[in-house]
Motif scaffolding. Sequence first.
Motif, mmCIF file in Angstrom:
data_model
loop_
_atom_site.group_PDB
_atom_site.id
_atom_site.type_symbol
_atom_site.label_atom_id
_atom_site.label_comp_id
_atom_site.label_asym_id
_atom_site.label_seq_id
_atom_site.Cartn_x
_atom_site.Cartn_y
_atom_site.Cartn_z
ATOM 1 N N SER A 48 -0.180 -10.444 2.384
ATOM 2 C CA SER A 48 -1.234 -11.400 2.748
ATOM 3 C C SER A 48 -2.507 -11.073 1.972
ATOM 4 C CB SER A 48 -1.505 -11.362 4.256
ATOM 5 O OG SER A 48 -2.155 -10.173 4.608
ATOM 6 N N ILE A 49 -3.399 -12.035 1.944
ATOM 7 C CA ILE A 49 -4.668 -11.859 1.242
ATOM 8 C C ILE A 49 -5.430 -10.655 1.787
ATOM 9 C CG2 ILE A 49 -6.954 -12.915 0.934
ATOM 10 C CD1 ILE A 49 -5.564 -15.544 0.361
ATOM 11 N N SER A 50 -5.331 -10.409 3.084
ATOM 12 C CA SER A 50 -6.063 -9.280 3.676
ATOM 13 C C SER A 50 -5.583 -7.923 3.147
ATOM 14 C CB SER A 50 -5.966 -9.328 5.204
ATOM 15 O OG SER A 50 -4.623 -9.169 5.617
ATOM 16 N N ASP A 51 -4.391 -7.868 2.549
ATOM 17 C CA ASP A 51 -3.905 -6.622 1.943
ATOM 18 C C ASP A 51 -4.757 -6.197 0.741
ATOM 19 O OD1 ASP A 51 -1.683 -6.289 3.673
ATOM 20 O OD2 ASP A 51 -0.502 -7.689 2.464
ATOM 21 N N PHE A 52 -5.592 -7.110 0.239
ATOM 22 C CA PHE A 52 -6.348 -6.854 -0.983
ATOM 23 C C PHE A 52 -7.809 -6.470 -0.747
ATOM 24 C CE2 PHE A 52 -2.653 -9.159 -2.252
ATOM 25 C CZ PHE A 52 -2.285 -8.558 -3.445
ATOM 26 N N TYR A 53 -8.231 -6.383 0.520
ATOM 27 C CA TYR A 53 -9.605 -5.949 0.782
ATOM 28 C C TYR A 53 -9.864 -4.584 0.147
ATOM 29 C CZ TYR A 53 -10.876 -9.624 4.075
ATOM 30 O OH TYR A 53 -11.190 -10.829 4.637
ATOM 31 N N GLY A 54 -10.922 -4.483 -0.659
ATOM 32 C CA GLY A 54 -11.331 -3.221 -1.266
ATOM 33 C C GLY A 54 -10.452 -2.741 -2.415
ATOM 34 N N LYS A 55 -9.483 -3.523 -2.838
ATOM 35 C CA LYS A 55 -8.566 -3.095 -3.900
ATOM 36 C C LYS A 55 -9.163 -3.333 -5.278
ATOM 37 C CE LYS A 55 -5.526 -2.050 -0.825
ATOM 38 N NZ LYS A 55 -5.608 -0.740 -0.247
ATOM 39 N N SER A 56 -8.683 -2.546 -6.244
ATOM 40 C CA SER A 56 -9.202 -2.608 -7.602
ATOM 41 C C SER A 56 -8.060 -2.490 -8.603
ATOM 42 C CB SER A 56 -10.194 -1.469 -7.820
ATOM 43 O OG SER A 56 -10.603 -1.417 -9.160
ATOM 44 N N SER A 57 -8.241 -3.117 -9.752
ATOM 45 C CA SER A 57 -7.234 -3.029 -10.810
ATOM 46 C C SER A 57 -7.349 -1.732 -11.593
ATOM 47 C CB SER A 57 -7.367 -4.206 -11.776
ATOM 48 O OG SER A 57 -8.639 -4.198 -12.388
ATOM 49 N N CYS A 58 -8.477 -1.040 -11.477
ATOM 50 C CA CYS A 58 -8.593 0.246 -12.169
ATOM 51 C C CYS A 58 -7.931 1.311 -11.316
ATOM 52 C CB CYS A 58 -10.053 0.591 -12.450
ATOM 53 S SG CYS A 58 -11.063 0.867 -11.004
ATOM 54 N N ALA A 98 -1.902 -2.608 -6.315
ATOM 55 C CA ALA A 98 -2.808 -1.484 -6.052
ATOM 56 C C ALA A 98 -2.239 -0.679 -4.890
ATOM 57 C CB ALA A 98 -4.214 -1.996 -5.716
ATOM 58 N N SER A 99 -2.722 0.523 -4.729
ATOM 59 C CA SER A 99 -2.293 1.365 -3.625
ATOM 60 C C SER A 99 -2.551 0.653 -2.301
ATOM 61 C CB SER A 99 -3.063 2.683 -3.675
ATOM 62 O OG SER A 99 -2.715 3.492 -2.584
ATOM 63 N N GLY A 100 -1.532 0.619 -1.430
ATOM 64 C CA GLY A 100 -1.669 -0.029 -0.134
ATOM 65 C C GLY A 100 -1.261 -1.489 -0.111
ATOM 66 N N VAL A 101 -1.017 -2.076 -1.259
ATOM 67 C CA VAL A 101 -0.532 -3.454 -1.330
ATOM 68 C C VAL A 101 0.995 -3.389 -1.290
ATOM 69 C CG1 VAL A 101 -0.393 -5.546 -2.730
ATOM 70 C CG2 VAL A 101 -2.531 -4.265 -2.632
ATOM 71 N N PRO A 102 1.635 -4.140 -0.385
ATOM 72 C CA PRO A 102 3.095 -4.069 -0.288
ATOM 73 C C PRO A 102 3.783 -4.313 -1.632
ATOM 74 C CG PRO A 102 2.195 -5.406 1.492
ATOM 75 C CD PRO A 102 1.062 -5.110 0.548
ATOM 76 N N THR A 103 4.927 -3.649 -1.808
ATOM 77 C CA THR A 103 5.718 -3.831 -3.023
ATOM 78 C C THR A 103 6.833 -4.856 -2.831
ATOM 79 O OG1 THR A 103 7.100 -1.946 -2.412
ATOM 80 C CG2 THR A 103 5.225 -1.504 -3.872
ATOM 81 N N SER A 104 7.064 -5.253 -1.582
ATOM 82 C CA SER A 104 8.048 -6.289 -1.267
ATOM 83 C C SER A 104 7.797 -6.760 0.162
ATOM 84 C CB SER A 104 9.479 -5.751 -1.410
ATOM 85 O OG SER A 104 9.693 -4.713 -0.473
ATOM 86 N N GLY A 105 8.470 -7.811 0.541
ATOM 87 C CA GLY A 105 8.332 -8.317 1.913
ATOM 88 C C GLY A 105 7.050 -9.110 2.108
ATOM 89 N N GLN A 106 6.566 -9.081 3.367
ATOM 90 C CA GLN A 106 5.386 -9.865 3.714
ATOM 91 C C GLN A 106 4.143 -9.318 3.030
ATOM 92 O OE1 GLN A 106 4.826 -10.302 7.912
ATOM 93 N NE2 GLN A 106 2.958 -11.512 7.694
#
Length: 181
Positions: A43-53, A33-41
């Motif tokens: 973490s679970i906190s990267d997924f707060y508020g994220k959606s598959s749509c 999702a937007s804002g989730v890293p594409t490589s490197g480090q």
Amino acid sequence: MAIVSSGQISIQSIVNEFGGTAPHALSEYYGAASGVPTSGQISISDFYGKSSCYGATSGTLVQHVYEINVGGSSTSYITLRTKTVASGVCSNSSLSARCWAGIATHNDGYVNTGSRILHNGTSFVTAFSSNGYTWSSYVTRSGVSAGDTFQLQGAGSYYNGVQGPNSGWEIRTGNSGTLFV
């Protein structure tokens, strides 16, 4: 449905939203999702508020349609094209749209044409032309969700050798995902 914006989340929260293949690892969800890293480090906190749509927001051209009703006239609007919003689009997204009205051939007659775009049966943008081609301004439409319908409609009359009307639309969204099925 998006992952919660605060509070406790787990790898299972991410799996429930994005799917995947067991055994699960965070690296499976790079760029999910937007804002989730594409490589490197990652973490679970990267997924707060994220959606598959994916949302539809003003930006890149997605749909451009040209339709023509040659050799006839209609004083009431007729539907030229109907499109359904794809299942991956988030609820309450927004997009920008405009339409145009024009004539196919203009000899020595006159023509009056109109075009409009409907979202779930409600007109939200229109264009009118008495000679030549006229684009409407872009109009932002909010509340767009999967399964919604958009229609391009046209109407017009012609006289003394004029063929028409014809209509078109341009719908823009900022996401590269598919807007219509």
